[in-house]
Design a protein around this motif. Sequence first.
Motif, short mmCIF file in Angstrom:
data_model
loop_
_atom_site.label_atom_id
_atom_site.label_comp_id
_atom_site.label_asym_id
_atom_site.label_seq_id
_atom_site.Cartn_x
_atom_site.Cartn_y
_atom_site.Cartn_z
N GLU A 1 38.06 46.27 25.20
CA GLU A 1 36.94 45.63 24.48
C GLU A 1 37.39 44.65 23.41
N GLY A 2 37.90 43.52 23.89
CA GLY A 2 38.48 42.56 22.96
C GLY A 2 37.50 41.68 22.22
N GLY B 1 43.73 33.81 31.32
CA GLY B 1 42.33 33.60 30.96
C GLY B 1 42.11 33.36 29.48
N LEU B 2 43.02 33.85 28.64
CA LEU B 2 42.82 33.65 27.20
C LEU B 2 42.80 32.15 26.89
N LYS C 1 37.40 43.65 45.40
CA LYS C 1 38.64 44.06 44.72
C LYS C 1 39.10 45.41 45.26
N GLY D 1 43.57 42.84 26.78
CA GLY D 1 42.41 43.02 27.64
C GLY D 1 42.58 42.29 28.96
N GLU D 2 43.44 41.29 28.98
CA GLU D 2 43.74 40.57 30.22
C GLU D 2 44.53 41.51 31.12
N GLU D 3 44.18 41.53 32.38
CA GLU D 3 44.65 42.66 33.20
C GLU D 3 46.17 42.78 33.34
N ILE E 1 41.89 47.48 38.80
CA ILE E 1 41.51 47.54 37.39
C ILE E 1 40.10 47.03 37.21
N ASN E 2 39.28 47.86 36.59
CA ASN E 2 37.89 47.50 36.31
C ASN E 2 37.53 47.85 34.88
N ASN E 3 36.46 47.24 34.46
CA ASN E 3 35.93 47.45 33.11
C ASN E 3 35.16 48.78 33.03
N ASN F 1 39.64 49.42 32.05
CA ASN F 1 39.87 48.52 30.92
C ASN F 1 38.86 48.81 29.81
N THR G 1 31.69 48.61 34.47
CA THR G 1 31.75 48.53 35.94
C THR G 1 31.84 49.94 36.51
N GLY H 1 32.09 42.66 38.47
CA GLY H 1 32.79 43.18 37.29
C GLY H 1 32.05 42.87 36.00
N ARG H 2 31.98 43.85 35.13
CA ARG H 2 31.27 43.68 33.86
C ARG H 2 32.21 43.32 32.72
N GLY H 3 33.49 43.10 33.04
CA GLY H 3 34.47 42.84 31.99
C GLY H 3 34.59 41.38 31.61
C1 FMN Z 1 42.09 37.19 27.11
C2 FMN Z 1 41.34 38.12 27.98
C3 FMN Z 1 40.78 39.26 27.43
C4 FMN Z 1 40.09 40.15 28.23
N1 FMN Z 1 39.55 41.24 27.64
C5 FMN Z 1 38.91 42.14 28.42
C6 FMN Z 1 38.36 43.30 27.83
O1 FMN Z 1 38.45 43.52 26.63
N2 FMN Z 1 37.71 44.19 28.63
C7 FMN Z 1 37.60 43.98 29.98
O2 FMN Z 1 37.04 44.82 30.66
N3 FMN Z 1 38.09 42.88 30.55
C8 FMN Z 1 38.76 41.96 29.82
N4 FMN Z 1 39.28 40.84 30.41
C9 FMN Z 1 39.14 40.70 31.88
C10 FMN Z 1 40.24 41.45 32.61
O3 FMN Z 1 41.36 40.60 32.77
C11 FMN Z 1 39.82 41.88 34.00
O4 FMN Z 1 39.30 40.77 34.66
C12 FMN Z 1 38.76 42.95 34.00
O5 FMN Z 1 39.20 44.06 33.31
C13 FMN Z 1 38.42 43.33 35.41
O6 FMN Z 1 37.39 44.27 35.42
P1 FMN Z 1 35.97 43.98 36.06
O7 FMN Z 1 36.20 43.28 37.37
O8 FMN Z 1 35.38 45.32 36.23
O9 FMN Z 1 35.24 43.13 35.11
C14 FMN Z 1 39.95 39.91 29.62
C15 FMN Z 1 40.50 38.76 30.17
C16 FMN Z 1 41.17 37.87 29.37
C17 FMN Z 1 41.73 36.64 29.98
#
Ligand code: FMN
Lengths: 604, 160
Positions: free
Chosen positions: A194-195, A499-500, A174, A282-284, A317-319, A191, A322, A163-165
């Motif tokens: 982009e926080g 995660g935050l 996943k 942004g948290e899933e 859910i993916n970024n 997702n 990704t 995952g690139r998120g």
């Molecule tokens: C506080 C917080 C903010 C996040 N913000 C983002 C975000 O802006 N974009 C994103 O893709 N993932 C974000 N994530 C991660 C997501 O929860 C999730 O792991 C992700 O979207 C999974 O996609 P990936 O496996 O393709 O990375 C955040 C996680 C946390 C805890």
Amino acid sequence: MFEKHLMVCGATGCLASGSKDVTEVLEKELSDRGIRDKFRIVMAGCPGFCEVGPIIVVYPDEVFYCRLDPENIAEIVEQHFVNGEIVEKHLFKPPKSKEVKRFYDEIPFYSKQVFNVLRNSGRVNPESIDEYIMRGGYRALTRALDMKSEDIVEEVKTAGLRGRGGAGFPSGLKWKFTLQAPGTKKYIVCNADEGDPGAFMDRSILEGDPHAIIEGMLIAGLAIGSDEGYVYCRAEYPLAIQRLKMAIEQAEEYGLLGENILGSGYNYKLNIKEGAGAFVCGEETALLASIEGKRGVPRPRPPFPAQKGLWDYPTCINNVETFANVPLILRLGAEEYAKVGTENSKGTKVFALAGKVNNTGLVEVPMGITIKEIVYDVGGGIQKDRAFKAVQIGGPSGGCLPEDKLDLPVDYDSLTQAGAIMGSGGMIAMDEFTCMVDLARYFLSFTQNESCGKCTPCREGTKRMLEILERITEGEGKLEDLDTLRDLASSIKDSSLCGLGQTAPNPVLTTLRYFEHEYREHIEEKYCRSGICKELFEYAIDPESCNGCRACTKVCAVDAISGEKKEPHKIDVELCTKCGSCVDRCRQDAIKIIRVGSEADVQG
Amino acid sequence: MGEEATALPEIDLDKVDEVVDPFLGKKGIMIPVLQNLQEEYGYLPRPAMEKAARKLKIPVSKMYGVATFYAQFHLAPRGRNIIRVCKGTACHIQGASKISDRITEILGITTGETTEDYRFTLEEVACIGACALAPVMTINDNPHGRLTPDRIQEILDSYE
Ligand SMILES: Cc1cc2nc3c(=O)[nH]c(=O)nc-3n(C[C@H](O)[C@H](O)[C@H](O)COP(=O)(O)O)c2cc1C
Ligand code: FES
């Protein structure tokens, strides 16, 4: 038939440096000469090199014009487009070099980059599905339509996509969980929130190549057995949303979205949801709550979204990035894809490279490249040849790495080991004028502000940490604060709900780990060597370097600088508001950061 | 500041029907409804929210809960010109706070506030994607980059 194709960067960075005016003048100059219809002008996505915008790339000539001004356009039209002679002075010229560079492949900024995800950005018209198809788009989808779900999942697993998120979870795994989860309906969610407040990769991908996301999501849908998806995109990204909407309409028109896709019997509906400005979304799990129209607060996992997601249905859910990798994997095949990268981190990573490097912009590099290569080769080193101090990777959840980590390879595991994270792609280089304590305070005030308030460790703990950091930056710190910060950090990490909170202490922990001396200097010597914490330094003019040019006096809003022309000037520390305008203006570097009260030693 | 500074303009509540009706009977609609209401009125006037909540048969408190959670929503009217200073990481380390300090000195408002004559509202944003030009601000979506405090007055003067 067009004689030439002109790709004008229409992404935010170039718009901010004036690409709209450049395009208007370009249109006019061509029309005035009666040759407008021989040229195809495209407001393209970001070609990455924001530092030198506005940019026009000319095809088929392969010419990269940069740092353009509306006033330069007439000359380019006349000399190049009418008379066929390239205008050298608007080509890229590396600093300290006389030789101009004509095209991407010669420009050092691009030489270590590998364009996988960004292969189309800036090179096609993002508003045209035909161009996407011409560059091989939707071929991966046709391949996937002939495959069994399990085989698609296997392909993505073999490719080693993570995952690139942020967290780097293996995407194939996943997908497998979501495929195996029982459910009458399943969802795919992209997702695009982009926080990270210092990053714009996902936005650029959506703006520059929206069909890649649609194709990636369609393939994911086939892999897990889903017929509906959502893209959750920040409302602050109107252009990305507009481009995506347009792309969805085109794909529907072409039978690539909707009912019975390409006659295969596969149905897929894609929706866009606009986020409303909350980092935690942004948290899933918070994101899913937000799509459902609720306050975006996270919930404990398990159950993971793969089991129980949107409206309680299994959800993958993916970024954005990704998903953008997925068509590539299916098109090239997993093995070919996995040739780029390291053993446990495959493919490329897109970074928004910013801060004090010479070449800021959007970069895509192979996993395993060193930080040094990114900062010095791609980034062109630190501005004004100043000393490198640190690089911040991963935004508010990430960390700061010092000079002796420059040789660290950029892969998920090495970065985590060093206390940073891969994150979603924010990478900020810092020089001697960045205060590490202030930076930690900055990130913590961000996360504190964005904490949703649901769990106590995150809500109260980050507030305590922030108070301490504020005290230190104001000169009221005590040495025992450092231990308190470490203790708070570890309990917040361990006991926060999502995660935050779990990652919020990272910027503090890494700066404490690598830059404790700066914290100590703030506390023990009441001195901020970087000239950032206002109570902890003063400005003074070095009489040896000042040539009395008066540039500084003109920008000082409070008339704190005095002195005769051609004589060394002086700053009145009582009047000075430390806005730093004079420092930016001084060409002699004569304005120094000094300890409070030591002004007489410098200015005499 | 804001709410009580000047008499509020009349609110045409018929617009609420136009906004809400297309959403009736659908799911996950609270945020889009609020976004469209805000687009209509420029902010979220209380009577409009009350009417929308009645039509959607949801408690108005729940609607407020959502509206106050997200940074995008405004419960008070805003100025004619919206200044957004980027407080993203790149802008922060290139001196964004010096930019907002100067704006505060000139206009007498801090983040989230509106001038009494409704000429300016000052806000913050995270990265707008123009880090190469840090520090950056936008006024009504026009980006201004490579800012220094001494350029602020002139830029503000160009907005009525
Ligand atoms: C506080 C917080 C903010 C996040 N913000 C983002 C975000 O802006 N974009 C994103 O893709 N993932 C974000 N994530 C991660 C997501 O929860 C999730 O792991 C992700 O979207 C999974 O996609 P990936 O496996 O393709 O990375 C955040 C996680 C946390 C805890
Ligand atoms: S941090 Fe301000 S534009 Fe990116």
